[in-house]
Design an enzyme around this catalytic site. Sequence first.
Site, PDB file in Angstrom:
ATOM      1  N   ASP A  79     -12.724  41.243 -31.443  1.00 23.16           N
ATOM      2  CA  ASP A  79     -11.949  42.495 -32.119  1.00 23.16           C
ATOM      3  C   ASP A  79     -11.702  41.995 -33.443  1.00 23.16           C
ATOM      4  O   ASP A  79     -11.933  41.095 -34.103  1.00 23.16           O
ATOM      5  CB  ASP A  79     -10.751  42.751 -31.362  1.00 23.16           C
ATOM      6  CG  ASP A  79     -10.137  44.138 -31.634  1.00 23.16           C
ATOM      7  OD1 ASP A  79     -10.880  44.844 -32.369  1.00 23.16           O
ATOM      8  OD2 ASP A  79      -9.496  44.750 -30.486  1.00 23.16           O
TER       9      ASP A  79
HETATM   10  C1  NOJ Z   1      -9.034  47.069 -33.300  1.00 26.58           C
HETATM   11  C2  NOJ Z   1      -9.150  47.753 -31.899  1.00 26.58           C
HETATM   12  O1  NOJ Z   1      -8.235  46.944 -31.159  1.00 26.58           O
HETATM   13  C3  NOJ Z   1     -10.414  48.029 -31.455  1.00 26.58           C
HETATM   14  O2  NOJ Z   1     -10.377  49.018 -30.008  1.00 26.58           O
HETATM   15  C4  NOJ Z   1     -11.331  48.875 -32.422  1.00 26.58           C
HETATM   16  O3  NOJ Z   1     -12.636  48.948 -31.927  1.00 26.58           O
HETATM   17  C5  NOJ Z   1     -11.300  47.817 -33.738  1.00 26.58           C
HETATM   18  N1  NOJ Z   1     -10.076  47.660 -34.246  1.00 26.58           N
HETATM   19  C6  NOJ Z   1     -12.156  48.422 -34.773  1.00 26.58           C
HETATM   20  O4  NOJ Z   1     -11.909  49.310 -35.095  1.00 26.58           O
END
Ligand code: NOJ
Length: 758
Positions: A284
């Site tokens: 993430d």
């Molecule tokens: C953080 C989020 O937790 C995740 O779900 C997302 O895909 C990413 N950012 C990218 O934007």
Amino acid sequence: MKKLMFFAVAFALLISCGQQEQKSEMDTFISDLMSQMTVQEKIGQLNLVTPGGGILTGSVVSTDVENKIKTGRVGGIFGIYGPENLRQAQQMAVEESRLGIPMIFGADVIHGYKTTFPIPLGISASWDMELIEKTARIAAQEATADGIFWNFSPMVDIARDPRWGRVAEGAGEDPFLGSRVSEAMVRGYQQDDLTRENTMMSTVKHMALYGASEAGRDYNTVDMSRNRMFNDYMPPYKAAVDAGVGCVMTSFNDVDGIPASGNRWLLTELLRDDWGFEGFVVSDYTSINEMIAHGMGDLQTVSALALKAGLDMDMVGEGFLTTLEKSLEEGKVTEAEIDLACRRVLEAKYKLGLFEDPYRYFDALRPEKKILTAENRQAAREVAARSFVLLKNDNKFLPLKKSGTVALIGPLADNKNNMLGTWAPTGDPQLSVPVLDGIKNVAGDAVSVLYAKGANISDDPVFAAKVNVFGTRIDIDERSPEVMLREAVNTARRADVVVAVVGEATEMSGESGNRTNLDVPESQKKLIRALAETGKPLVLVLMAGRPLTIEEEVELADAILLTWHPGVEAGNAIADVLFGNYNPSGKLTMTFPRNVGQIPIYYAHRNTGRPQAGDEFEKFKTNYLDSPNSPLFSFGYGLSYTTFEYSDVSLSKTTISANETLEAKVTVTNTGEYDGEEVVQLYIRDVVTSITRPVKELKGFQKISLKAGESKEVSFTLSEEDLKFYNYDLDFVAEPGEFVVFIGTSSDEVKEARFVLE
Ligand code: NOJ
């Protein structure tokens, strides 16, 4: 027959030979490519960047992107859109980097691309897997038309704490339903063929247990027994893997003491060795770097930890890019480990057909033809109507007649900024239909509509500033709350019925949108009280990204329609339901608590040694002094404009052996005046078990449609497979003994029968 079998086997062999041949072609191609790559170039493939410019989805953005692409230090990009932009970026990689390896382009397409559907929690309340798959298919059609072919969806984290803002993004509290939704989404995005121009690679997230963040506070720690993990939280991730998902995203939290992004047990032993996942794992947003704050060491250490754990691509943090070479020199990682991650990323690119044609998704003519078409908007309208849950309808007050005067009141009644819902970075709020317009569209001239805002979503400017990060969601009126309230009450007095559109602004839920108080904000509570005092019939249209604590509102209103955040066709869909063009059929996929103190509250809880039968307080039983145990609305609950009656449950057998099946049947009758749809739900309880098990677990559901007066027999087949769970040793087994099977209209309104597994 035998001949037929022979052909079937031969055909299957042919297919699997074909697949093997393809695989070996891919292996050869990639081996050949990798033999030309330097270590730096291999590490470059593991680097995922976002240059910013669109809506930010994390707290930092990548820098010097162009130069990094040209020097082979970027494997993929997310957060940029449009065939022309993406073509330009791809050209830098293909035409200007040494080996010309194409990049993979990703995005968060969570509930639709430009045609925004309701928030995922709302979509799940439709309990309609075909429809859910269709939303993903349409999202993929639109996103790929705009050049995006890798999606960070579905989010399948089981969530039992509505304080957590991200409950809006998932399918609620139940592992069985969550798994069905998970498969449907993956199928919708990928369509079993990633090389098609209108399919995209799906990423299941967030592996794992992110929904169990302590206290509902985002990014918080998680501590969970393996029993609960395997039985309740892991199934939807596994379902996505079984459905062939191409990518897995790690979560921010720790899993059994080790952050997910550095957890080898999770990312290799479980995900790959046990579940057989063959795609690649992406972190993430800066989740590798965040292991420093988790106390796992400096950037070099946590980056090595992540690689060794089985994480292949580093989102934004550049820990891999900046430290892996040094770790290799110092013997802290091996080249084989770097190769493995690089190979997995290249395999994804190969499967997407990028080596054949790196520009295959960049047709400048497609966006106009494929995005936000009338047909897609119609689908959004239908999905929204099917996601709404009718929570209360006293004296069959709804549907409204298409005559008389309606006072449409509330801060969300004539509002475009809050219709799409959280996490719709590719949607345009200004294209959404406000409720006021929808009512005029659907009811026409026969209904006269009066409007007053009545209140701010919240009167608190400090709170509003926190919510308004992606644009104005809470706009605080120049007029005083008293003036607005007075206007609303006067408007209400002039009408036959009051429809108040109230609830949460979109960014009151979603990432980093956690709340400790789940009431409708006080400004709106005052409005609802004042409207109720007029004595006019009061319908609440409740918008929310999560379950709210609405005991008082349930008392005050005659009817409540929960619409979540309904997406781009919000107003039309709401009017369709209010005026009876569509009879609501949604059912809650997350329990509504009476108060925050009851959280976590979910239907599939285990029994205590001192269960309390009802809500009547009994000393020395499990309960509260100041609240009943029961929720306000239970999982699976949702009314219709018609009524359904269930017969007793009949079983084809009362004893089954391991390889037998049994049929559990009920007859459902539509006893009301409207045609309608009903979600028939089947739960089981394993009466005596080697470990404690839930009092009830969903094991089947069917959405049926019944004309007024019509009856249908609904039949479920149960086999030993449906009775299995992970035991103390984490073996997936069914234990012989007695089972209760419940069938009904919600988790707390069921009829039951019993059988024995020999
Ligand atoms: C953080 C989020 O937790 C995740 O779900 C997302 O895909 C990413 N950012 C990218 O934007």
